[in-house]
Design a protein around this motif. Structure first.
Motif, mmCIF file in Angstrom:
data_model
loop_
_atom_site.group_PDB
_atom_site.id
_atom_site.type_symbol
_atom_site.label_atom_id
_atom_site.label_comp_id
_atom_site.label_asym_id
_atom_site.label_seq_id
_atom_site.Cartn_x
_atom_site.Cartn_y
_atom_site.Cartn_z
ATOM 1 N N ARG A 85 0.828 -1.203 0.000
ATOM 2 C CA ARG A 85 0.000 0.000 0.000
ATOM 3 C C ARG A 85 0.865 1.256 0.000
ATOM 4 N NH1 ARG A 85 -0.737 2.846 4.254
ATOM 5 N NH2 ARG A 85 -0.213 1.143 5.656
ATOM 6 N N LYS A 86 1.916 1.248 0.801
ATOM 7 C CA LYS A 86 2.792 2.422 0.900
ATOM 8 C C LYS A 86 3.575 2.648 -0.393
ATOM 9 C CE LYS A 86 3.350 2.789 5.853
ATOM 10 N NZ LYS A 86 4.295 3.010 6.946
ATOM 11 N N ILE A 87 3.964 1.575 -1.038
ATOM 12 C CA ILE A 87 4.682 1.708 -2.313
ATOM 13 C C ILE A 87 3.769 2.319 -3.367
ATOM 14 C CG2 ILE A 87 5.760 0.434 -4.216
ATOM 15 C CD1 ILE A 87 6.782 -1.550 -2.041
ATOM 16 N N ALA A 88 2.571 1.780 -3.498
ATOM 17 C CA ALA A 88 1.623 2.311 -4.482
ATOM 18 C C ALA A 88 1.285 3.767 -4.177
ATOM 19 C CB ALA A 88 0.358 1.462 -4.512
ATOM 20 N N ASP A 89 1.075 4.081 -2.919
ATOM 21 C CA ASP A 89 0.773 5.466 -2.532
ATOM 22 C C ASP A 89 1.928 6.400 -2.869
ATOM 23 O OD1 ASP A 89 -1.672 4.584 -1.570
ATOM 24 O OD2 ASP A 89 -1.102 4.697 0.547
#
Length: 113
Positions: A85-89
């Protein structure tokens, strides 16, 4: 703004789905009939150049072994423990600051988290 992305085989499908939900044109290597798992970094680099795609990867070969002319640009994630999630964000936040055409060389996604 959105990115045209090629996600390396080591990138989780959660990231693909989240990036697509954000409106990015995200292709996973495993879904491409001409490539798939086991494709060489050089082949992926050539495809990223010809199809104007940024490569998202955990693979440091793109940083350490390939010259930047071998690919369009690389979004490199150094820390494999960062949640999907943090990578995509982070990639999505990058796209709001830097248009696709301005991204070159190697960009460290970790710095955007």
């Amino acid at each position: 703004m959105s990115y045209r992305l090629l996600l390396d085989e080591n990138i989780e499908y959660r990231i693909v789905h989240k990036l697509r939900n954000y409106g990015h044109d995200a292709e996973h290597v495993s879904d491409l009939s001409t490539f798939g798992k086991g494709s060489t970094d050089k082949e992926l680099g050539q495809y990223s150049n010809s199809d104007d795609r940024l490569i998202l990867t955990y693979d440091d070969d793109f940083v350490l072994e390939l010259d930047s002319s071998a690919y369009r640009a690389v979004l490199y994630v150094n820390d494999v423990t960062i949640p999907s999630r943090k990578i995509a964000d982070a990639v999505h936040r990058m796209s709001k600051q830097y248009p696709h055409d301005e991204v070159t060389g190697v960009v460290y996604v970790d710095e955007w988290i």
